[in-house]
Design a protein around this motif. Structure first.
Motif, mmCIF file in Angstrom:
data_model
loop_
_atom_site.group_PDB
_atom_site.id
_atom_site.type_symbol
_atom_site.label_atom_id
_atom_site.label_comp_id
_atom_site.label_asym_id
_atom_site.label_seq_id
_atom_site.Cartn_x
_atom_site.Cartn_y
_atom_site.Cartn_z
ATOM 1 N N VAL A 92 160.583 80.570 -18.074
ATOM 2 C CA VAL A 92 162.840 80.486 -17.206
ATOM 3 C C VAL A 92 162.396 81.959 -18.169
ATOM 4 N N GLY A 93 162.672 82.597 -19.384
ATOM 5 C CA GLY A 93 162.792 83.976 -19.129
ATOM 6 C C GLY A 93 162.591 85.063 -19.008
ATOM 7 N N ALA A 94 161.077 85.754 -18.100
ATOM 8 C CA ALA A 94 160.453 86.524 -17.636
ATOM 9 C C ALA A 94 160.686 86.499 -16.375
ATOM 10 N N ASN A 95 161.455 85.042 -15.770
ATOM 11 C CA ASN A 95 162.390 84.598 -14.452
ATOM 12 C C ASN A 95 163.218 85.359 -14.348
ATOM 13 N N TYR A 96 164.182 84.781 -15.592
ATOM 14 C CA TYR A 96 165.496 85.818 -15.504
ATOM 15 C C TYR A 96 165.077 87.706 -15.816
ATOM 16 N N GLN A 97 164.518 87.767 -16.464
ATOM 17 C CA GLN A 97 164.054 89.359 -16.962
ATOM 18 C C GLN A 97 164.020 89.978 -15.117
ATOM 19 N N ASP A 98 162.673 89.239 -14.421
ATOM 20 C CA ASP A 98 162.605 89.544 -13.126
ATOM 21 C C ASP A 98 163.664 90.028 -12.429
ATOM 22 N N MET A 99 164.493 88.837 -12.449
ATOM 23 C CA MET A 99 166.011 88.878 -11.231
ATOM 24 C C MET A 99 166.546 89.901 -12.276
ATOM 25 N N ILE A 100 166.686 90.313 -12.759
ATOM 26 C CA ILE A 100 167.896 91.007 -13.387
ATOM 27 C C ILE A 100 167.173 92.703 -13.051
ATOM 28 N N ASN A 101 165.487 92.597 -12.906
ATOM 29 C CA ASN A 101 165.557 94.041 -12.339
ATOM 30 C C ASN A 101 165.091 94.435 -11.116
ATOM 31 N N TYR A 102 165.525 93.257 -10.217
ATOM 32 C CA TYR A 102 165.199 93.281 -9.036
ATOM 33 C C TYR A 102 167.129 93.586 -8.965
#
Length: 181
Positions: free
Chosen positions: A158-168
């Motif tokens: 989940v954390g990696a997905n949140y980071q990707d969402m933030i970066n997008y």
């Protein structure tokens, strides 16, 4: 890469300033949110962006810029909640919330720099609508991981997905704030 770093810092500051102002208004009321609720808040924001992109109009006097800011800030909240777990009551000072915000946004930004090096700033050639779709895809992945109680076989969590969402979302903010090129 220097321009990218500067632009990232500029849009992150916009997001952080709004996060800080909302802390003054609401405190850390978000501490009661469970992970699934944070994910759903991001979903609402990304869905609104997509709706506006498709319909080409907004009935509420706000465009997509504030929604991308909200995705960044809820993404950071999600990372904080993953680290600490949710609380039964507001249990955090504004100063601690800002320190955790800075910790998680810095780690997320460093991840973007590493990926950006490998992908040669390919994000600059993408359309903003693609960031929206990728955020929505990451939300659906996150919901599946949450349904699996955080367990994955070969995927990032989940954390990696949140980071990707933030970066997008930050990519979208950069393009909206500074223009396409």
């Amino acid at each position: 890469m220097d321009a990218t770093k500067s632009q990232f810092d500029d849009v992150i500051l916009i997001c952080r300033n709004l996060f800080h102002e909302k802390l003054k208004d609401y405190g850390t009321a978000w501490r009661i949110l469970r992970g699934e609720s944070v994910t759903d808040q991001i979903y609402i924001k990304a869905s609104r962006i997509r709706s506006i992109e498709i319909k080409k109009e907004s009935k509420v006097d706000e465009g997509i810029f504030p929604e991308f800011i909200a995705i960044v800030n809820y993404g950071v909240i999600g990372l904080i909640q993953l680290e600490l777990g949710f609380a039964e009551d507001v249990d955090m000072s504004v100063e601690k919330a800002l320190a955790l915000y800075d910790k998680h946004i810095t780690a997320t930004k460093e991840l973007m720099y590493a990926k950006n090096h490998d992908y040669d700033e390919a994000w600059r050639s993408m359309r903003i609508s693609s960031y929206t779709d990728l955020i929505l895809m990451k939300i659906h992945r996150t919901k599946q991981i949450e349904s699996n109680k955080g367990k994955t076989l070969v995927s990032e969590g989940v954390g990696a997905n949140y980071q990707d969402m933030i970066n997008y979302a930050l990519f979208g903010l950069i393009k909206l704030h500074f223009g396409e090129k």
